[in-house]
Design a protein around this motif. Structure first.
Motif, short mmCIF file in Angstrom:
data_model
loop_
_atom_site.label_atom_id
_atom_site.label_comp_id
_atom_site.label_asym_id
_atom_site.label_seq_id
_atom_site.Cartn_x
_atom_site.Cartn_y
_atom_site.Cartn_z
N PRO A 97 0.98 -1.26 -0.16
CA PRO A 97 0.38 -0.13 -0.26
C PRO A 97 0.82 1.30 0.01
N ASP A 98 0.59 2.21 -0.77
CA ASP A 98 0.98 3.93 -1.02
C ASP A 98 1.16 4.49 0.76
N PRO A 99 1.90 4.45 1.31
CA PRO A 99 1.79 5.67 3.08
C PRO A 99 1.59 6.60 2.63
N LYS A 100 1.85 7.02 1.81
CA LYS A 100 1.53 9.19 1.76
C LYS A 100 -0.22 9.26 1.60
N TRP A 101 -0.80 8.50 1.27
CA TRP A 101 -2.71 8.93 1.78
C TRP A 101 -2.92 8.47 3.51
N PRO A 102 -2.26 7.83 3.49
CA PRO A 102 -2.93 7.60 5.39
C PRO A 102 -1.87 8.80 6.14
N THR A 103 -0.82 8.83 5.93
CA THR A 103 0.20 9.57 6.32
C THR A 103 -0.57 10.96 6.30
N MET A 104 -1.02 11.98 5.25
CA MET A 104 -1.59 13.11 4.51
C MET A 104 -2.77 13.15 5.64
N SER A 105 -3.16 11.96 5.62
CA SER A 105 -4.81 12.21 6.83
C SER A 105 -4.18 12.12 8.16
N ARG A 106 -3.59 11.67 8.55
CA ARG A 106 -3.03 11.34 9.51
C ARG A 106 -2.64 12.95 9.85
N LYS A 107 -1.94 13.82 9.49
CA LYS A 107 -1.53 14.72 9.33
C LYS A 107 -2.94 15.80 9.04
N THR A 108 -3.22 16.11 8.77
CA THR A 108 -5.05 16.34 8.45
C THR A 108 -5.75 16.45 10.10
N GLN A 109 -5.58 15.58 10.34
CA GLN A 109 -6.23 15.17 11.95
C GLN A 109 -5.45 15.71 12.91
N LEU A 110 -4.17 15.62 12.85
CA LEU A 110 -3.69 16.44 13.85
C LEU A 110 -3.86 17.49 14.11
N ILE A 111 -4.15 18.47 12.88
CA ILE A 111 -4.64 19.73 13.25
C ILE A 111 -5.70 20.34 13.23
#
Length: 360
Positions: free
Chosen positions: A327-341
């Motif tokens: 799986p491409d990890p960039k997509w959950p990484t983007m989601s997590r950073k957005t959720q952190l904010i």
């Protein structure tokens, strides 16, 4: 239709699922395969109203969709409070997961979803459609160009719309038991994503909510603003609201250039989208006007952005299914950073508008 398209099941019959159902039909490498609702009657009506193929399966529960061995992937547009349960179960059933935003009520819950996807080798992606428009890639070329844009210094993002009285009273996005983040999780998600996108997903050091957020009687946010601050002096602000006229603006300012965008979430037109770019603008002699005026750039697309999202997700899922890719990890990484904010904005409001440090 491509050979062996990714077979989608849809959990629930939310309004946004109508749009994504159409996107799946338009995508060359995906097909509508199943839909499930809490009642078989509702699922049948949804399938009929949205022109599902006659071969599509219709189920009277979400579990039946996930238990279908022929379903490759699921789109989950359920209320945010239900994401953890159904997203984790989908991953455990080895279904690739396209999850509507906001992905979770908090990053703690999202981490459980992401962990389940990783443990089961399934692709995760959230439903932020504008990320997949070809305009977005073209804008990235501009803001990444040191000669035309320079170093990023500030970003402003606005997403507002004037919700009608029925929405403000009954929509799931204003109900604390379903989508407790309110406008912050809905329109605010897009604002935060646009800021992180412009900043190349570098997290800020601190987040400060602005004073004066508006809540409904149940304590759900209807309007709010915040600022994001990076250690090297970069700053961003955003405002999201259910109480103001429809506006979807992003402005990114660099040392040499400026990007302007007026319809970043949903383009004015489905088959094309524009943005404005300016480099080394300055005043004319005697300050009678500007020179090096902004230029308008229009990007055409043969598929709407939501169909491009489905197509990219299906491409990744197909690579995992047929070629053993990861799986491409960039997509959950983007989601997590957005959720952190989002979490930080909420925490800042609760702490009396104090600065909240981002800890990744």
């Amino acid at each position: 239709m491509a050979e062996d398209p990714i077979r989608f099941g849809i959990l629930g019959c939310a309004d946004i699922a109508r749009k994504v159902s159409r996107a799946i039909k338009l995508s060359p490498n995906a097909t509508l395969f199943a839909v499930g609702s809490r009642s078989i009657e509702k699922a049948k009506k949804f399938a009929a109203d949205n022109a599902f193929p006659p071969s599509a399966k219709v189920y009277g529960s979400y579990e039946e969709v996930l238990d279908d061995p022929d379903v490759d992937a699921v789109y989950v547009p359920l209320p945010t409070r239900l994401h953890l349960r159904w997203a984790v179960l989908a991953a455990e059933k080895k279904k690739h997961l396209l999850l509507e935003k906001p992905v979770a009520p908090s990053v703690l819950e999202f981490d459980q979803i992401a962990a389940a996807c990783e443990a089961n080798g399934v692709q995760f992606m959230d439903g932020t459609m504008w990320m997949h428009h070809p305009r977005t890639a073209k804008m990235k070329e501009f803001v990444s160009d040191p000669q035309r844009f320079g170093q990023l210094k500030s970003i402003q993002s606005f997403f507002t719309f004037a919700a009608d009285p029925d929405f403000l009273k009954n929509d799931i996005r204003v109900r604390p038991d379903l989508d407790a983040l309110g406008v912050l999780g809905d329109a605010g998600w897009y604002c935060v994503r646009s800021i992180l996108w412009a900043a190349d997903f570098e997290l800020p050091k601190t987040v400060i909510a602005s004073r004066g957020p508006v809540f409904n009687e149940a304590g759900v946010l209807l309007s709010c603003s915040a600022s994001l601050h990076w250690e090297e002096g970069k700053v961003a602000t955003f405002h999201c609201s259910f109480l103001s006229n429809l506006t979807m603006n992003v402005t990114a300012v660099g040392t040499k250039g400026t990007l302007h965008l007026r319809d970043f979430v949903i383009p004015f037109e489905e088959d094309k989208a524009s943005f404005s770019a300016a480099t080394e603008s300055c005043f004319k002699e005697l300050v009678t006007g500007w020179q090096s005026l902004p230029s308008e750039h229009t990007v055409m697309t043969d598929l709407p952005q939501e169909a491009r999202m489905v197509s990219e997700f299906s491409r990744l899922a197909k690579g995992i299914k047929e070629s053993g890719l990861k799986p491409d990890p960039k997509w959950p990484t983007m989601s997590r950073k957005t959720q952190l904010i989002l979490d930080a904005v909420k925490a800042s409001i609760e702490k009396g508008f104090e600065a909240v440090e981002i800890v990744s």
